[in-house]
Design a protein around this motif. Sequence first.
Motif, PDB file in Angstrom:
ATOM      1  N   MET A 349       0.809  -1.218   0.000  1.00 21.33           N
ATOM      2  CA  MET A 349       0.000   0.000   0.000  1.00 21.33           C
ATOM      3  C   MET A 349       0.844   1.270   0.000  1.00 21.33           C
ATOM      4  SD  MET A 349      -3.249  -0.823  -0.036  1.00 21.33           S
ATOM      5  CE  MET A 349      -4.238   0.389   0.834  1.00 21.33           C
ATOM      6  N   SER A 350       2.144   1.151   0.211  1.00 21.02           N
ATOM      7  CA  SER A 350       2.995   2.342   0.249  1.00 21.02           C
ATOM      8  C   SER A 350       3.448   2.774  -1.139  1.00 21.02           C
ATOM      9  CB  SER A 350       4.218   2.089   1.129  1.00 21.02           C
ATOM     10  OG  SER A 350       5.059   1.102   0.544  1.00 21.02           O
ATOM     11  N   THR A 351       3.396   1.864  -2.121  1.00 22.07           N
ATOM     12  CA  THR A 351       3.829   2.175  -3.486  1.00 22.07           C
ATOM     13  C   THR A 351       2.621   2.592  -4.308  1.00 22.07           C
ATOM     14  OG1 THR A 351       5.658   0.609  -3.357  1.00 22.07           O
ATOM     15  CG2 THR A 351       4.932   1.266  -5.559  1.00 22.07           C
ATOM     16  N   ILE A 352       2.669   3.817  -4.839  1.00 23.45           N
ATOM     17  CA  ILE A 352       1.504   4.414  -5.495  1.00 23.45           C
ATOM     18  C   ILE A 352       1.858   4.814  -6.922  1.00 23.45           C
ATOM     19  CG2 ILE A 352      -0.247   6.243  -5.358  1.00 23.45           C
ATOM     20  CD1 ILE A 352      -0.325   4.312  -3.012  1.00 23.45           C
ATOM     21  N   THR A 353       0.898   4.672  -7.821  1.00 24.71           N
ATOM     22  CA  THR A 353       0.977   5.182  -9.186  1.00 24.71           C
ATOM     23  C   THR A 353      -0.324   5.921  -9.487  1.00 24.71           C
ATOM     24  OG1 THR A 353       2.241   3.234  -9.871  1.00 24.71           O
ATOM     25  CG2 THR A 353       1.305   4.590 -11.615  1.00 24.71           C
ATOM     26  N   GLU A 354      -0.230   7.052 -10.158  1.00 29.47           N
ATOM     27  CA  GLU A 354      -1.455   7.735 -10.596  1.00 29.47           C
ATOM     28  C   GLU A 354      -1.625   7.562 -12.102  1.00 29.47           C
ATOM     29  OE1 GLU A 354      -3.059  11.537  -9.068  1.00 29.47           O
ATOM     30  OE2 GLU A 354      -2.797  12.280 -11.122  1.00 29.47           O
ATOM     31  N   VAL A 355      -2.860   7.302 -12.518  1.00 32.37           N
ATOM     32  CA  VAL A 355      -3.227   7.278 -13.932  1.00 32.37           C
ATOM     33  C   VAL A 355      -4.226   8.401 -14.169  1.00 32.37           C
ATOM     34  CG1 VAL A 355      -4.253   5.962 -15.815  1.00 32.37           C
ATOM     35  CG2 VAL A 355      -2.867   4.796 -14.106  1.00 32.37           C
ATOM     36  N   GLY A 356      -3.933   9.259 -15.144  1.00 36.93           N
ATOM     37  CA  GLY A 356      -4.898  10.255 -15.586  1.00 36.93           C
ATOM     38  C   GLY A 356      -5.627   9.729 -16.809  1.00 36.93           C
ATOM     39  N   ARG A 357      -6.859  10.156 -17.008  1.00 35.01           N
ATOM     40  CA  ARG A 357      -7.613   9.713 -18.178  1.00 35.01           C
ATOM     41  C   ARG A 357      -8.283  10.901 -18.847  1.00 35.01           C
ATOM     42  NH1 ARG A 357      -8.051   5.165 -14.753  1.00 35.01           N
ATOM     43  NH2 ARG A 357      -7.465   3.246 -15.815  1.00 35.01           N
ATOM     44  N   ALA A 358      -8.209  10.924 -20.170  1.00 36.09           N
ATOM     45  CA  ALA A 358      -8.902  11.941 -20.977  1.00 36.09           C
ATOM     46  C   ALA A 358      -9.576  11.212 -22.127  1.00 36.09           C
ATOM     47  CB  ALA A 358      -7.921  12.990 -21.489  1.00 36.09           C
ATOM     48  N   TYR A 359     -10.888  11.013 -22.023  1.00 35.35           N
ATOM     49  CA  TYR A 359     -11.629  10.204 -22.980  1.00 35.35           C
ATOM     50  C   TYR A 359     -12.359  11.075 -24.007  1.00 35.35           C
ATOM     51  CZ  TYR A 359     -11.271   5.607 -20.720  1.00 35.35           C
ATOM     52  OH  TYR A 359     -10.821   4.421 -20.225  1.00 35.35           O
ATOM     53  N   MET A 360     -12.256  10.681 -25.237  1.00 32.71           N
ATOM     54  CA  MET A 360     -13.093  11.124 -26.352  1.00 32.71           C
ATOM     55  C   MET A 360     -13.200  12.651 -26.485  1.00 32.71           C
ATOM     56  SD  MET A 360     -16.924   9.918 -27.468  1.00 32.71           S
ATOM     57  CE  MET A 360     -17.702  10.838 -26.148  1.00 32.71           C
ATOM     58  N   GLN A 361     -12.306  13.199 -27.245  1.00 34.68           N
ATOM     59  CA  GLN A 361     -12.367  14.620 -27.590  1.00 34.68           C
ATOM     60  C   GLN A 361     -13.660  14.892 -28.366  1.00 34.68           C
ATOM     61  OE1 GLN A 361      -9.481  16.034 -30.509  1.00 34.68           O
ATOM     62  NE2 GLN A 361      -8.893  17.642 -29.073  1.00 34.68           N
ATOM     63  N   PRO A 362     -14.485  15.849 -27.952  1.00 32.32           N
ATOM     64  CA  PRO A 362     -15.779  16.062 -28.610  1.00 32.32           C
ATOM     65  C   PRO A 362     -15.675  16.336 -30.106  1.00 32.32           C
ATOM     66  CG  PRO A 362     -15.723  17.223 -26.513  1.00 32.32           C
ATOM     67  CD  PRO A 362     -14.340  16.701 -26.746  1.00 32.32           C
TER      68      PRO A 362
END
Length: 384
Positions: A349-362
């Motif tokens: 639980m001490s090792t963290i990764t963040e994922v950002g998401r940007a779905y479907m440009q209008p």
Amino acid sequence: MTWRIRQDEAVVMIGVTPPPEAYFDFDLTTVKGPLHTGPVVWTSVGDPFNNKTIRTSGRSPYSQSFALVITGNRRTRAAVDRMLADSGLGDATNDQTIPSAMYRLGLDDASTDQFLVGLRTVAPKPGFEKALDDYRANPPLQVFRVRPANSSGNETQPVYPPEPLPVPPLRVSGTGATELNLNPTLQLLRQRIIDSHPGYVAHDLTLGRGFEEANPAFQTNLQTNPPTAGSDALSNDADDPLSPDFSLPDGSFVVSYGTDHVATGQASYSSVTLYADDHAAVAMAAENNGQMAGSARDFIADAPNADKFYAWTFSRAGDSGPSGPHVTMLPPVNTDFCAQYGASRPVDMSTITEVGRAYMQPATLTRPALSSLLMDRLLVFTPK
């Protein structure tokens, strides 16, 4: 479940689309390697059908009848499409190609590719939360394997000769418009966040390309291996930048900040998710653009474009750390994460990764160009 397909077969999904929400898609993917042990190459096959591109029986994409036909054979597609038209689903039929120019069709385990269809559903519209929960719990979908009638009794041998469908064109991402002119406000936001926490040391991290595009990744056997950039069936509809692994001990917190890609017009849905353990094994917490809208005003309320940004805190600092409506409290490092699901797998639980998401440009109905985005940022705060 993964499956293989004979060159003259079709896999046909018939059912009802999800209720109103920010984004959904039906994404045909290919999988190389055993999912339970890896290594895995997992990539999209063409563009998914999303809530802006899917054909349904009504004017709305939501809660409507539809059909999805997956095949690599022109004659088979024509026959199945005729049957669906006779049933009244002609205007609601969506054709997905598995091109034999790229993929090995057949039923032999050793020499052919395996596929699956993923359905993504996110962020129900107000009032449809229960409807989406019900849809996920019991999807109103049926899937059929359809093959030409065969009198020989040998179901492994094709009946129709090869009539390969060509590789379909892909939707092109990006319009040339960018978020880069917002960089001065991004830097102001960073400094204001640091200034708001004088009792802590701040460490900067920037998210970067997390996954190669599907077709290059497939050709080079690029493995699914976060947080190392690799392949993943995160859809041709999305850009998904990743952070490096970082440590988040008890007593510390991390602020995720950046542009709201929906507010800037670069996406229809965006989110940030924290994963724990090596290879981002478990999703620990997530917030999306609907929840994060306006959160940057905590720091830059005087900036004219403040609402094009977000700033969200994920904290292990308890009562001594940040608090308020834009703070998510995380479980302590010693938490037995999987116990709540009846499993005993150990999780770091001490090792963290963040994922950002940007779905479907209008404007393009596919993922935004990564070069057009200001990358999401992280500030990791530990006590001085």
